[in-house]
Scaffold this active site. Structure first.
Site, PDB file in Angstrom:
ATOM      1  N   SER A 158       0.857  -1.188   0.000  1.00  0.00           N
ATOM      2  CA  SER A 158       0.000   0.000   0.000  1.00  0.00           C
ATOM      3  C   SER A 158       0.895   1.240   0.000  1.00  0.00           C
ATOM      4  O   SER A 158       2.039   1.180   0.471  1.00  0.00           O
ATOM      5  CB  SER A 158      -0.854   0.010   1.269  1.00  0.00           C
ATOM      6  OG  SER A 158      -1.536   1.236   1.406  1.00  0.00           O
ATOM      7  N   TYR A 172      -1.991  -0.286  10.564  1.00  0.00           N
ATOM      8  CA  TYR A 172      -2.102  -0.682   9.151  1.00  0.00           C
ATOM      9  C   TYR A 172      -0.831  -0.258   8.415  1.00  0.00           C
ATOM     10  O   TYR A 172      -0.206  -1.061   7.716  1.00  0.00           O
ATOM     11  CB  TYR A 172      -3.342  -0.037   8.518  1.00  0.00           C
ATOM     12  CG  TYR A 172      -3.485  -0.369   7.044  1.00  0.00           C
ATOM     13  CD1 TYR A 172      -3.775  -1.665   6.634  1.00  0.00           C
ATOM     14  CD2 TYR A 172      -3.307   0.605   6.067  1.00  0.00           C
ATOM     15  CE1 TYR A 172      -3.885  -1.983   5.286  1.00  0.00           C
ATOM     16  CE2 TYR A 172      -3.408   0.297   4.720  1.00  0.00           C
ATOM     17  CZ  TYR A 172      -3.698  -0.999   4.334  1.00  0.00           C
ATOM     18  OH  TYR A 172      -3.790  -1.308   2.999  1.00  0.00           O
TER      19      TYR A 172
END
Ligand SMILES: NC(=O)c1ccc[n+]([C@@H]2O[C@H](COP(=O)([O-])OP(=O)(O)OC[C@H]3O[C@@H](n4cnc5c(N)ncnc54)[C@H](OP(=O)(O)O)[C@@H]3O)[C@@H](O)[C@H]2O)c1
Length: 276
Positions: free
Chosen positions: A141, A154
């Protein structure tokens, strides 16, 4: 050339979003695709076949369970004899301030996004090494390059995935195994609805800023495009003999990733909270 159409692909988290789009795309291109979900697949999902020989089979897998990972990989090896391409896509997000995050919540995030990838790699690599061929694509990501406030765990799990990918790539090159990481930015998928909030965020000193930030992120994800651009990138990585270590999805995010290298950290700290 790398792997051509017809190879066996195992994609984790193929019941939704990016994984589902990849699974559907690759079987239509002639690959033998095994997609996974924690849920028992419905009958309509069990097998899709294409006239070009490609198919998509959904099989059960929870990347947090070593036993489940072993069973899923053994099932594919039993049916196909080999796994040519592993796409580690399964993942989820946990939102909340660092101070509000319990160790159990942080471990849960890492268990899926980081240890899940490790479990899959450990199970699939022996076969790839023996055949001196294979490709592993990890779905990272842009949050693995830019830490996002109130999504620290995250981000941390995706930063860790960047490091594991870099090291794995160097370790497995001698066995003819290629490893790459794809870094999507905001993408319209089930990710937004599946994001969890840490339990303490309801009664927290950070509550207002945290909820504002998570809501802005959710809006941005839902306004973003569908995973289409990722399909082309993965298809290109599959056919490359020497795929790059990482590919960021989209020119806007490529520019952001480049900026991280040249823009002073204090300026980044000023800009990022303004975005979310
Ligand atoms: N959407 C975005 O904006 C975005 C941006 C950057 C990166 N990403 C990354 O892209 C990947 C895919 O996310 P997505 O956006 O497609 O989200 P999604 O629509 O929520 O899909 C997540 C997939 O992961 C699976 N999954 C979740 N926990 C699992 C577990 N413990 N074991 C096995 N499978 C599990 C889910 O399957 P079941 O629930 O059926 O098991 C589902 O198929 C993730 O790694 C995410 O971090 C997404």
């Amino acid at each position: 050339m790398g792997q051509i159409s017809g190879g066996v692909v195992l994609i984790t988290g193929a019941s939704s979003g990016i994984g589902k789009a990849l699974a559907n795309h690759l079987y239509q291109k002639g690959y033998k695709v095994y997609g996974t979900s924690r849920k028992q697949p419905s009958l309509s999902e069990v097998a899709k076949k294409h006239s070009n020989g490609g198919f998509l089979k959904m099989i059960p897998l929870d990347v947090c369970s070593g036993d489940s990972v072993r069973k899923a990989v053994q099932l594919v090896l039993h049916e196909e004899g080999q796994i040519d391409i592993l796409i580690n896509n399964a993942g989820m997000g946990i939102g909340g301030a660092v101070e509000d995050t319990t160790i159990a919540e942080a471990k849960q995030e890492f268990d899926i996004n980081f240890f899940g990838v490790l479990r899959m790699c450990r199970e699939v690599l022996p076969g790839m090494r023996a055949r001196k061929n294979g490709l592993i694509i990890n779905i990272g990501s842009v949050a693995g390059i830019y830490a996002i406030p109130y999504q620290s765990m995250y981000s941390a799990s995706k930063y860790a995935l960047e490091a594991m990918t870099e090291a794995l790539r160097m370790e497995t090159k001698q066995f003819g195994i290629r490893v790459s990481l794809v870094e999507p930015g905001d993408t319209k998928t089930g990710f937004t609805n599946n994001r969890q909030l840490v339990a303490a965020s309801q009664d927290s000193a950070y509550q207002k800023d945290c909820l504002k930030s998570i809501n802005n992120m959710a809006k941005s994800e839902q306004k973003a495009s569908q995973p289409k651009a990722i399909l082309k990138i993965v298809e290109r990585l599959i056919t490359k003999k020497n795929p790059p270590v990482r590919v960021t999805v989209g020119w806007d995010y490529k520019l952001m990733v480049f900026a991280k290298r040249i823009v002073p950290a204090r300026l980044i700290e000023w800009i990022v909270p303004k975005l979310y």
